[in-house]
Design a protein around this motif. Structure first.
Motif, PDB file in Angstrom:
ATOM      1  N   ILE A 166       0.830  -1.214   0.000  1.00  0.00           N
ATOM      2  CA  ILE A 166       0.000   0.000   0.000  1.00  0.00           C
ATOM      3  C   ILE A 166       0.863   1.262   0.000  1.00  0.00           C
ATOM      4  CG2 ILE A 166      -1.924  -1.144   1.152  1.00  0.00           C
ATOM      5  CD1 ILE A 166      -1.045   0.203   3.753  1.00  0.00           C
ATOM      6  N   LYS A 191       3.399   5.884   2.353  1.00  0.00           N
ATOM      7  CA  LYS A 191       2.442   6.907   2.794  1.00  0.00           C
ATOM      8  C   LYS A 191       1.274   6.288   3.546  1.00  0.00           C
ATOM      9  CE  LYS A 191      -0.706  10.494   1.142  1.00  0.00           C
ATOM     10  NZ  LYS A 191      -1.097  11.369   0.015  1.00  0.00           N
ATOM     11  N   ASN A 192       0.621   5.303   2.945  1.00  0.00           N
ATOM     12  CA  ASN A 192      -0.535   4.677   3.589  1.00  0.00           C
ATOM     13  C   ASN A 192      -0.142   3.877   4.820  1.00  0.00           C
ATOM     14  OD1 ASN A 192      -2.417   5.703   1.720  1.00  0.00           O
ATOM     15  ND2 ASN A 192      -1.974   4.056   0.275  1.00  0.00           N
ATOM     16  N   MET A 201       0.060   6.247   7.600  1.00  0.00           N
ATOM     17  CA  MET A 201      -1.303   6.626   8.027  1.00  0.00           C
ATOM     18  C   MET A 201      -1.863   5.587   8.999  1.00  0.00           C
ATOM     19  SD  MET A 201      -2.457   9.485   6.390  1.00  0.00           S
ATOM     20  CE  MET A 201      -4.167   9.399   5.908  1.00  0.00           C
TER      21      MET A 201
END
Length: 537
Positions: free
Chosen positions: A480, A483-484, A487
């Motif tokens: 993913i 970045k994800n 998160m």
């Protein structure tokens, strides 16, 4: 209740800070120095291991550890640590803290040294040997968590207890930093002695045969600090709280602490007899009474540690991958094997020096002033904020010229992990449970943390792969993206913030007040005195 408390325990609670406190911090802390060195240096050498054992002839890129091998090498020590925390935590309450303490240290010494050895020369035999010894290294490290925390809490006075326990844990920061420094020194020395071109210029020559010694020496060096403190660890007397409250030998506890505190302690015989009678009425671990008094506390300490370690170890173990993703470390093919090790070690050392180490010592300085609860809440909140700050504008951070800003933000996540839940989750379980369960409950809490670390070690490696399969590392499916992944880690830290409300504040209270042992003791003493005043009919 102080008049009803055993005198030896009251003497420990009100004792002024003395030399023996600092000796205990150093002896217990060097175990954690070794723990951090051993657990985190593996992340420094995994890229080198990939080059040495998995570079394919004619490939355009240097070799990487295959997904299953990388997961095993990074995560197997945590599996051992989890097992060791549960086993040695339980054993520390059964046999005593001191008897078990020496076992864990010798296991760490022997397995640190053995981690640099291998049976055979091919990739399979080397990785199998490495994983075998790192599992047992983790097993020994696991025992150090509950035992060091419990010993330090039971030696401390109540005024500065938090700082003393946190100082033991803060030695992890120096262990992490030392790992980076050792890797920098060795990579520089071998680079100078055996110059090599970049991989893209000459793939074969970029990997000098002597590089195989470098990773072995780095891992073996972990045996040195542990071995240096073995003698002093064996000289420490058993803690008075274990001797008096668990072994029920108040005379021995008073004798031991009289020598340590350099004051004469004579125990009140009535209190000592009450302690003896209480042992027949005490509730057991995971009984209804335990669950009523401490079940929610244990759930809180275990859950907070679990959530924290998912985020903390994901970031710590895979710093090199994150730095490569944002371009702070050059592409592997533009460097020789030893140059890549140098760049990874430099990045990790800077983050450790600027974020990790200061965070630990801010906790030491403030934990007895503002309390555990506030520090943990603040740490989880700011970790969440900084991870969102990295993740949301992630494309901005990856553009040239913005790498320094990314590293600064990234260092702040480590700073507030350590000036926050990474320290307090270690401190609190050593303070809030009864003496007879203290080591076991700390072991359960820390094992929950290592379960989170295992998720971080095995999961983040896959999740952080690019969404485009053609850009993923060799052998890995599409993930993913970084970045994800950041998160998700930010959301996990937010959950840790909420779970902190399940954990009580122990600041300024004695261990017996926090665990409720004072209440049991006082009720028993009062009952005994009423019985003695009754006139027989």
């Amino acid at each position: 209740m102080a008049q009803d408390q055993l005198k030896v325990l009251n003497a420990l609670d009100v004792a002024k800070t003395q030399w023996y406190h600092f000796t205990a911090i150093l002896v217990a802390g060097m175990g954690f120095f070794t723990d951090a060195y051993d657990l985190f240096t593996i992340s420094l050498v995994t890229k080198l291991l990939g080059r040495i054992y998995y570079t394919e002839p004619g490939s355009l890129k240097p070799g990487n550890l295959p997904p299953n091998v990388s997961s095993a090498v990074n995560g197997v020590a945590f599996c051992g640590t989890l097992t060791g925390q549960l086993f040695f935590g339980w054993l520390g309450d059964k046999l005593g803290r001191k008897k078990v303490y020496g076992m864990t240290l010798m296991m760490m010494v022997l397995c640190s040294f053995a981690s640099g050895l291998s049976f055979g020369h091919d990739a399979k035999s080397v990785m199998t040997t490495l994983c075998f010894f790192r599992f047992w290294l983790g097993f020994g490290i696991g025992g150090d968590y509950p035992l060091s925390a419990t010993i330090m809490s039971e030696y401390s006075n109540k005024k500065t207890r938090g700082a003393f326990i946190a100082a033991v844990f803060a030695m992890q920061g120096f262990g992490n930093l030392t790992g980076g420094i050792v890797a920098l020194i060795l990579s520089t020395a071998f680079k100078t002695a055996y110059p090599a071109p970049a991989f893209q210029d000459n793939a074969t020559a970029s990997l000098v045969p002597q590089a195989d010694y470098v990773w072995r020496i780095i891992l073996m060096f972990g045996a040195v600090p542990a071995l240096l403190t073995y003698y002093w660890r064996m000289k420490m007397p058993e803690t008075a709280r274990y001797t008096a409250l668990v072994a029920k030998n108040t005379a021995q506890a008073a004798s031991d602490m009289s020598k340590v505190l350099q004051v004469e302690i004579k125990e009140d015989q009535e209190n000592a007899q009450v302690q003896e009678r209480m042992s027949k009425k005490q509730f057991g671990l995971f009984s209804k009474e335990f669950m009523k008094r401490h079940g929610l506390h244990l759930f809180g300490t275990a859950t907070c540690w679990f959530l924290l370690d998912i985020a903390f170890y994901s970031n710590n173990l895979f710093q090199k991958d994150i730095f490569s993703a944002v371009g702070w470390i050059p592409k592997a093919e533009t460097m020789s094997a030893l140059q890549e090790l140098y760049m990874v070690a430099r990045a990790q050392t800077l983050v450790s020096l600027c974020g990790t180490v200061p965070g630990y010592w801010f906790t030491v300085a403030f934990i007895d002033i503002i309390g555990r609860f506030i520090i943990q809440l603040m740490g989880f909140f700011l970790m969440t904020a900084f991870m969102f700050g990295l993740a949301i504008p992630y494309n901005h951070w990856t553009t040239p010229g913005n790498h320094v800003g990314f590293v600064v933000m990234y260092a702040f996540t480590f700073f507030f992990a350590n000036f926050g839940p990474n320290s307090t989750t270690f401190v609190v379980p050593a303070e809030i449970f009864p003496a007879r369960f203290r080591s076991t409950c700390h072991g359960i809490s820390s094992a929950a943390g290592k379960a989170g670390a295992i998720i971080g070690a095995f999961g983040f490696l896959y999740l952080a792969q690019p969404t485009d399969p053609s850009k993923a590392d060799a052998g890995y499916p599409a993930g993913i993206g970084v970045k994800n992944s950041l998160m998700i880690l930010a959301g996990i830290c937010g959950l840790g913030f909420l779970c902190t409300f399940l954990v009580p504040e122990a600041n300024g209270k004695s261990l017996e007040e926090m665990s409720g042992e004072n209440e049991d003791e006082t009720e028993e003493i009062q009952s005994s005195r009423i019985e003695n005043r009754r006139i027989p009919i």
